[in-house]
Scaffold this motif. Structure first.
Motif, PDB file in Angstrom:
ATOM      1  N   PRO A 246       0.826  -1.215   0.000  1.00 55.96           N
ATOM      2  CA  PRO A 246       0.000   0.000   0.000  1.00 55.96           C
ATOM      3  C   PRO A 246       0.854   1.256   0.000  1.00 55.96           C
ATOM      4  CG  PRO A 246      -0.845  -1.592   1.582  1.00 55.96           C
ATOM      5  CD  PRO A 246       0.489  -2.118   1.116  1.00 55.96           C
ATOM      6  N   ALA A 247       0.454   2.229  -0.782  1.00 59.30           N
ATOM      7  CA  ALA A 247       1.134   3.524  -0.825  1.00 59.30           C
ATOM      8  C   ALA A 247       0.248   4.541  -0.103  1.00 59.30           C
ATOM      9  CB  ALA A 247       1.354   3.941  -2.274  1.00 59.30           C
ATOM     10  N   PRO A 248       0.843   5.571   0.517  1.00 63.56           N
ATOM     11  CA  PRO A 248       2.274   5.892   0.532  1.00 63.56           C
ATOM     12  C   PRO A 248       2.987   5.374   1.767  1.00 63.56           C
ATOM     13  CG  PRO A 248       1.036   7.747   1.347  1.00 63.56           C
ATOM     14  CD  PRO A 248       0.040   6.641   1.113  1.00 63.56           C
ATOM     15  N   ALA A 249       2.681   4.147   2.191  1.00 63.50           N
ATOM     16  CA  ALA A 249       3.274   3.608   3.414  1.00 63.50           C
ATOM     17  C   ALA A 249       4.789   3.579   3.345  1.00 63.50           C
ATOM     18  CB  ALA A 249       2.743   2.196   3.664  1.00 63.50           C
ATOM     19  N   VAL A 250       5.328   3.317   2.149  1.00 63.89           N
ATOM     20  CA  VAL A 250       6.779   3.246   1.985  1.00 63.89           C
ATOM     21  C   VAL A 250       7.157   3.870   0.661  1.00 63.89           C
ATOM     22  CG1 VAL A 250       7.046   1.131   3.344  1.00 63.89           C
ATOM     23  CG2 VAL A 250       6.609   0.974   0.907  1.00 63.89           C
ATOM     24  N   GLY A 251       8.434   4.133   0.513  1.00 59.78           N
ATOM     25  CA  GLY A 251       8.967   4.457  -0.797  1.00 59.78           C
ATOM     26  C   GLY A 251       8.854   5.892  -1.235  1.00 59.78           C
ATOM     27  N   GLY A 252       7.826   6.588  -0.761  1.00 57.19           N
ATOM     28  CA  GLY A 252       7.672   7.970  -1.189  1.00 57.19           C
ATOM     29  C   GLY A 252       7.399   8.067  -2.677  1.00 57.19           C
ATOM     30  N   GLU A 253       7.719   9.213  -3.237  1.00 52.12           N
ATOM     31  CA  GLU A 253       7.419   9.468  -4.642  1.00 52.12           C
ATOM     32  C   GLU A 253       8.325   8.683  -5.584  1.00 52.12           C
ATOM     33  OE1 GLU A 253       4.877  11.233  -5.785  1.00 52.12           O
ATOM     34  OE2 GLU A 253       4.251  11.482  -3.698  1.00 52.12           O
ATOM     35  N   SER A 254       9.441   8.142  -5.075  1.00 51.58           N
ATOM     36  CA  SER A 254      10.400   7.482  -5.956  1.00 51.58           C
ATOM     37  C   SER A 254       9.981   6.067  -6.329  1.00 51.58           C
ATOM     38  CB  SER A 254      11.781   7.452  -5.293  1.00 51.58           C
ATOM     39  OG  SER A 254      11.732   6.702  -4.088  1.00 51.58           O
ATOM     40  N   TRP A 255       8.990   5.510  -5.636  1.00 51.54           N
ATOM     41  CA  TRP A 255       8.561   4.148  -5.936  1.00 51.54           C
ATOM     42  C   TRP A 255       7.429   4.168  -6.958  1.00 51.54           C
ATOM     43  CZ3 TRP A 255       8.699  -0.203  -1.833  1.00 51.54           C
ATOM     44  CH2 TRP A 255       9.954  -0.211  -1.202  1.00 51.54           C
ATOM     45  N   PRO A 256       7.519   3.362  -8.018  1.00 52.47           N
ATOM     46  CA  PRO A 256       6.441   3.320  -9.010  1.00 52.47           C
ATOM     47  C   PRO A 256       5.117   2.935  -8.354  1.00 52.47           C
ATOM     48  CG  PRO A 256       8.396   2.168  -9.803  1.00 52.47           C
ATOM     49  CD  PRO A 256       8.639   2.467  -8.358  1.00 52.47           C
ATOM     50  N   ALA A 257       4.045   3.610  -8.769  1.00 54.15           N
ATOM     51  CA  ALA A 257       2.744   3.406  -8.131  1.00 54.15           C
ATOM     52  C   ALA A 257       1.670   3.123  -9.174  1.00 54.15           C
ATOM     53  CB  ALA A 257       2.369   4.632  -7.304  1.00 54.15           C
ATOM     54  N   PHE A 258       0.621   2.441  -8.738  1.00 56.24           N
ATOM     55  CA  PHE A 258      -0.535   2.147  -9.586  1.00 56.24           C
ATOM     56  C   PHE A 258      -1.740   1.965  -8.676  1.00 56.24           C
ATOM     57  CE2 PHE A 258       1.265  -1.836  -8.282  1.00 56.24           C
ATOM     58  CZ  PHE A 258       0.195  -2.713  -8.124  1.00 56.24           C
ATOM     59  N   GLU A 262      -9.885   2.010  -5.834  1.00 57.13           N
ATOM     60  CA  GLU A 262      -9.583   3.277  -5.170  1.00 57.13           C
ATOM     61  C   GLU A 262      -8.287   3.232  -4.371  1.00 57.13           C
ATOM     62  OE1 GLU A 262     -11.345   6.085  -5.613  1.00 57.13           O
ATOM     63  OE2 GLU A 262     -12.434   4.879  -7.082  1.00 57.13           O
ATOM     64  N   GLN A 263      -7.681   2.054  -4.265  1.00 58.22           N
ATOM     65  CA  GLN A 263      -6.489   1.920  -3.424  1.00 58.22           C
ATOM     66  C   GLN A 263      -5.218   2.049  -4.253  1.00 58.22           C
ATOM     67  OE1 GLN A 263      -6.428  -1.547  -0.930  1.00 58.22           O
ATOM     68  NE2 GLN A 263      -4.720  -0.803   0.305  1.00 58.22           N
ATOM     69  N   LYS A 264      -4.260   2.781  -3.716  1.00 61.61           N
ATOM     70  CA  LYS A 264      -2.988   2.997  -4.394  1.00 61.61           C
ATOM     71  C   LYS A 264      -1.932   2.052  -3.833  1.00 61.61           C
ATOM     72  CE  LYS A 264       0.169   6.764  -5.711  1.00 61.61           C
ATOM     73  NZ  LYS A 264       0.475   8.204  -5.508  1.00 61.61           N
ATOM     74  N   PHE A 265      -1.187   1.416  -4.740  1.00 64.79           N
ATOM     75  CA  PHE A 265      -0.096   0.521  -4.364  1.00 64.79           C
ATOM     76  C   PHE A 265       1.194   1.000  -5.023  1.00 64.79           C
ATOM     77  CE2 PHE A 265      -3.845  -2.087  -3.807  1.00 64.79           C
ATOM     78  CZ  PHE A 265      -3.566  -2.817  -2.660  1.00 64.79           C
ATOM     79  N   CYS A 266       2.305   0.575  -4.454  1.00 67.82           N
ATOM     80  CA  CYS A 266       3.596   0.855  -5.067  1.00 67.82           C
ATOM     81  C   CYS A 266       4.491  -0.367  -4.888  1.00 67.82           C
ATOM     82  CB  CYS A 266       4.249   2.100  -4.467  1.00 67.82           C
ATOM     83  SG  CYS A 266       4.606   1.991  -2.701  1.00 67.82           S
ATOM     84  N   HIS A 267       5.612  -0.379  -5.602  1.00 70.64           N
ATOM     85  CA  HIS A 267       6.537  -1.509  -5.493  1.00 70.64           C
ATOM     86  C   HIS A 267       7.968  -1.008  -5.532  1.00 70.64           C
ATOM     87  CE1 HIS A 267       7.596  -1.340  -9.799  1.00 70.64           C
ATOM     88  NE2 HIS A 267       6.326  -1.083 -10.014  1.00 70.64           N
ATOM     89  N   ALA A 268       8.838  -1.743  -4.875  1.00 66.99           N
ATOM     90  CA  ALA A 268      10.258  -1.388  -4.893  1.00 66.99           C
ATOM     91  C   ALA A 268      10.769  -1.431  -6.326  1.00 66.99           C
ATOM     92  CB  ALA A 268      11.049  -2.361  -4.030  1.00 66.99           C
TER      93      ALA A 268
END
Length: 325
Positions: A246-258, A262-268
């Motif tokens: 789940p974003a923005p729990a980690v990674g900040g703006e530098s982690w790719p997101a999708f 309605e929920q936003k996720f990101c990945h290393a």
């Protein structure tokens, strides 16, 4: 392709326990895009086939709308079970089944994790009916009500232990596993990438130390990263499953997101994993030989699927030059 179809896309990264017989892998891919009695299915594409000889494992990236994906994956899985015999299988990568892993990932805005979980459970039930003797366990959104993750379920079932006896396993659906078919993992989750980094050593214990340091569960580990160290072509491969978080729990703006609904996720990002592995290996006096992304990022997968389906290209893997990493 209509915009409505794009909003309802689902990806399945079908993992089968065969890579050394290319014609077998191609037949499984063809089963996904073809009707049983001939003719091409519309609205489905196989974006990529990644095969590894040492692992004796292939990953087929299959994409279709939520209304089609279940039948498509069933057809491919049936074909795989008819062609792959686990009693004679050899390979470095852990596996339990001829069809080892069937994960469903929502790509379209109108497809939820619950939708994919429901589809995964339906596929598991139908598969054991169509191919008598097959059995499966469920994970993540298909594992109701616990939603246990893939790594958790694999540990429970002994997937990581070489030569694990599947006959003692109690599947979620189907009979006790038989040796020919083994046990299949079926589930649904936010998109999971596979990123492998090769380190220039044959010391697997060193590789395990590196893997442990980046594993999500370790202090200072990378969120979402599940990892193994495996011998591979005279070196050691740090093989990572990169789960979306789940974003923005980690990674900040530098982690790719999708987004999934309605929920936003990101990945290393793969670059972060590669850099961390290189730093840890260097501390042990070892260099890296490169990294491979097996398949695509979530955004790449959706973009290429829209392109393939809009142009009615079922065999999209043939459009790619060489193996897509």
């Amino acid at each position: 392709m209509t915009s409505a179809l794009g909003r309802r896309l689902v990806a399945c990264l079908l993992n089968i326990s065969e890579a050394r017989e290319r014609d077998v892998v191609e037949k499984v891919a063809q089963a996904a895009i073809s009707h049983q009695h001939g003719g091409r299915r519309k609205g489905v594409t196989v974006l990529n086939i990644f095969s590894d000889h040492d692992y004796n494992r292939s990953v087929l990236t299959i994409v279709a709308g939520i209304e089609l994906i279940g039948e498509v994956v069933l057809s491919a899985s049936e074909r795989a079970f008819s062609l792959i015999d686990m009693t004679v299988h050899e390979g470095i990568h852990p596996c339990m089944g001829a069809v080892d892993l069937v994960p469903f990932y929502p790509l379209g805005e109108e497809v939820s994790l619950e939708d994919c979980g429901k589809e995964a459970r339906a596929v598991g039930t139908a598969l054991t009916e169509r191919v008598p003797g097959t059995s499966a366990f469920f994970f993540s959104w298909a594992d109701i009500p616990l939603h246990r993750g893939l790594a958790h379920r694999r540990k429970e079932l002994g997937w990581f232990r070489k030569g694990s006896n599947t006959a003692t396993v109690r599947p979620d659906v189907g009979p006790p596993p038989i040796r020919r078919y083994g046990l299949t993992g079926i589930g649904a989750s936010p998109y999971v990438m596979n990123c492998n980094v090769t380190i220039d050593t044959q010391d697997v214990s060193l590789g395990r130390d590196v893997a442990a340091a980046i594993r999500e569960s370790s202090p200072g580990g990378i969120p979402g990263v599940q990892v193994m160290a495996l011998p591979h072509e005279g070196t050691v491969e740090i093989a990572c499953n990169v789960e979306s978080v789940p974003a923005p729990a980690v990674g900040g703006e530098s982690w790719p997101a999708f987004r999934v609904g309605e929920q936003k996720f990101c990945h290393a990002p793969a670059s972060l994993i590669t850099t961390r592995v290189a730093e840890l290996a260097r501390c042990q006096g070892v260099t890296t030989q490169g990294a491979a992304l097996v398949g695509f990022t979530p955004l790449e997968c959706k973009r290429l699927a829209e392109r393939a389906l809009s142009q009615d290209i079922g065999e999209f893997w043939k459009e790619l030059h060489g193996v897509r990493m």
